[in-house]
Each structure stands twice: as structure tokens, then as C-alpha cells.
Enzyme design. Structure first.
Site, mmCIF file in Angstrom:
data_model
loop_
_atom_site.group_PDB
_atom_site.id
_atom_site.type_symbol
_atom_site.label_atom_id
_atom_site.label_comp_id
_atom_site.label_asym_id
_atom_site.label_seq_id
_atom_site.Cartn_x
_atom_site.Cartn_y
_atom_site.Cartn_z
ATOM 1 N N SER A 1 0.838 -1.195 0.000
ATOM 2 C CA SER A 1 0.000 0.000 0.000
ATOM 3 C C SER A 1 0.868 1.238 0.000
ATOM 4 O O SER A 1 2.017 1.210 0.472
ATOM 5 C CB SER A 1 -0.895 0.008 1.247
ATOM 6 O OG SER A 1 -1.576 1.241 1.383
ATOM 7 N N TYR B 1 -2.278 -0.218 10.670
ATOM 8 C CA TYR B 1 -2.287 -0.734 9.297
ATOM 9 C C TYR B 1 -1.094 -0.190 8.521
ATOM 10 O O TYR B 1 -0.376 -0.949 7.855
ATOM 11 C CB TYR B 1 -3.590 -0.353 8.609
ATOM 12 C CG TYR B 1 -3.636 -0.700 7.137
ATOM 13 C CD1 TYR B 1 -3.943 -1.987 6.725
ATOM 14 C CD2 TYR B 1 -3.388 0.270 6.165
ATOM 15 C CE1 TYR B 1 -3.993 -2.309 5.371
ATOM 16 C CE2 TYR B 1 -3.436 -0.041 4.813
ATOM 17 C CZ TYR B 1 -3.738 -1.330 4.428
ATOM 18 O OH TYR B 1 -3.769 -1.646 3.096
#
Length: 234
Positions: free
Chosen positions: A130, A143
């Protein structure tokens, strides 16, 4: 590597990006696609081999490796997220839970399937990361940190597995329109488009795919600002 005639395993394949990967692999002529999920009954796309796999359970990882011993491509897609900062009351518990899946789960799968890929000539890992690996504004603190750790793991695996001719590709992107981001009112990319770019990059032999314009801009800014003493390789 070429997707045609490959045997692929996709973790977290019951929805979102994982489901898009399974469908696109079949469309590109993969000989077999193992679609893995904690509940194989959640796998309903035609043409795949449903596989029970919780990446947090070593016994299920070992069983999956024994069953899918013909794999030549592993897509490490399984991941979880939860909003909140590190200093929240449950911040430490959330971080441990997210790291268990997003980092240690990827590590477990990689350790289990690396010998299988070697036996089949090398193959490839495609690790779903990501843009959050490079920025952390605190909204998804744990995260983002887990994706930073997974990026570091991906880079290390690329070096460790080079001798056995296993490619390791890092896929970075911003928000994608999946169940994971349903509560975020932000621009989101189409999962099918992200997957197509990822597999195009894999077939072109890339080490890294920046799958949307946001990610390209962030990486460009970080590279421009990077001190000269840091490694320039992704």
C-alpha cells in the site's frame, strides 16, 4: 513470469482485490487458481479451487502448502485494517492483531511456499502492499505500520530468494473500492484496474508496481527527498 499456464495461489480471495486477482488470473490463462480464504464456502467464483487458509494458523498454512504443491505463483493478498491511532485505549492490541495478519501472515506463507516455487524453477511472489507503507497520518496507524513492515519484508525476500530465481514483486496503491475501504469517503481505484496493472508488471519482470497516480506522486516525492546515504533501490 507468464501468467498463461501458471498455477497460482491467492490469499484472501473471497472478495475485493483477492477476488479480482483470481478472476484476472483465469482470464489470462492460468492453468489452475487456488482461491484461499478462512472460510472456503465464501469462495463462489467458477473455475477456481477453493482452499481453507487462515494465514494466522501455522497448521492451515502447512496444510495448504501440502495440498497446493504445484504452485508457481503466490499472491500474498490477505490483510486487515482498523481505523485508529496508536495511543487509543486498544492501540497496542489492535497493532498486534493487524501485524499478525499483515506481516507475520505474509512471512508464514512465504516460508511455506518458497521451497515449492524453487522446485518449479523459481516462480514468483506478488505481495499486496500500500501507499500507506510510506505515509502514516494516524488514521490507520497500525495498518500503515504493518504495511511498512511488509514492504521491508518484501525487499528482504527479493534478495534472499534471488539465488533460487524467485521473483518478488511489491504492489503499492492508494484506496481501492473494496469492503475494506467501505467507510472511507475518499477517491478509490477500481480493483480490477489495480490487478491488471499488477499482473502486467509481473509479466514484464518488474520488482515494483505503483498502481495509481497517488502512489506515483508519493513515491516520487519520497525519492526526491531521500538523503543520499539511503539506498536508492525500492
Amino acid at each position: 513470469m507468464k501468467i498463461e499456464n501458471a498455477v497460482a495461489l491467492v490469499t484472501g480471495a473471497n472478495r475485493g482485490i483477492g477476488l479480482a486477482f483470481a478472476n484476472e488470473l483465469l482470464a489470462r490463462g492460468a492453468r489452475k487458481v487456488y482461491a484461499a480464504a478462512r472460510d472456503p464456502a465464501a469462495i463462489n467464483q467458477r473455475g477456481v479451487h477453493a482452499l481453507r487458509l487462515d494465514v494466522n494458523k501455522p497448521d492451515e498454512v502447512a496444510a495448504a502448502a501440502a495440498l497446493a504443491s504445484d504452485v508457481t505463483l503466490v499472491i500474498n493478498n490477505a490483510g486487515i485494517a482498523q481505523p485508529g491511532g496508536f495511543l487509543a485505549a486498544d492501540g497496542e492490541d489492535v497493532a498486534r492483531r493487524i501485524f499478525e495478519t499483515n506481516f507475520f501472515g505474509m512471512l508464514r506463507i512465504s516460508k511455506a511456499f518458497a521451497p515449492i516455487l524453487e522446485r518449479h524453477g523459481g516462480g514468483a511472489f506478488l505481495n499486496v502492499l500500500s501507499v500507506a507503507a510510506w505515509v502514516n497520518g494516524g488514521e490507520l496507524a497500525a495498518y500503515s505500520a504493518s504495511k511498512s513492515a511488509a514492504w521491508s519484508l518484501t525487499n528482504a525476500l527479493r534478495n534472499e530468494l534471488a539465488a533460487q530465481k524467485t521473483k518478488v514483486l511489491a504492489l503499492h496503491m492508494g484506496y481501492v473500492d473494496t469492503d475494506l475501504t467501505r467507510g472511507f469517503d475518499v477517491p478509490k481505484a477500481n480493483p480490477e484496474a489495480i490487478v491488471k496493472r499488477a499482473l502486467d508488471g509481473l509479466e514484464s519482470g518488474l520488482d515494483e508496481v505503483l498502481a495509481d497516480e497517488l502512489t506515483v506522486q508519493v513515491k516520487r516525492a519520497l525519492t526526491a527527498a531521500r538523503p543520499g546515504y539511503l539506498p536508492q533501490q525500492a
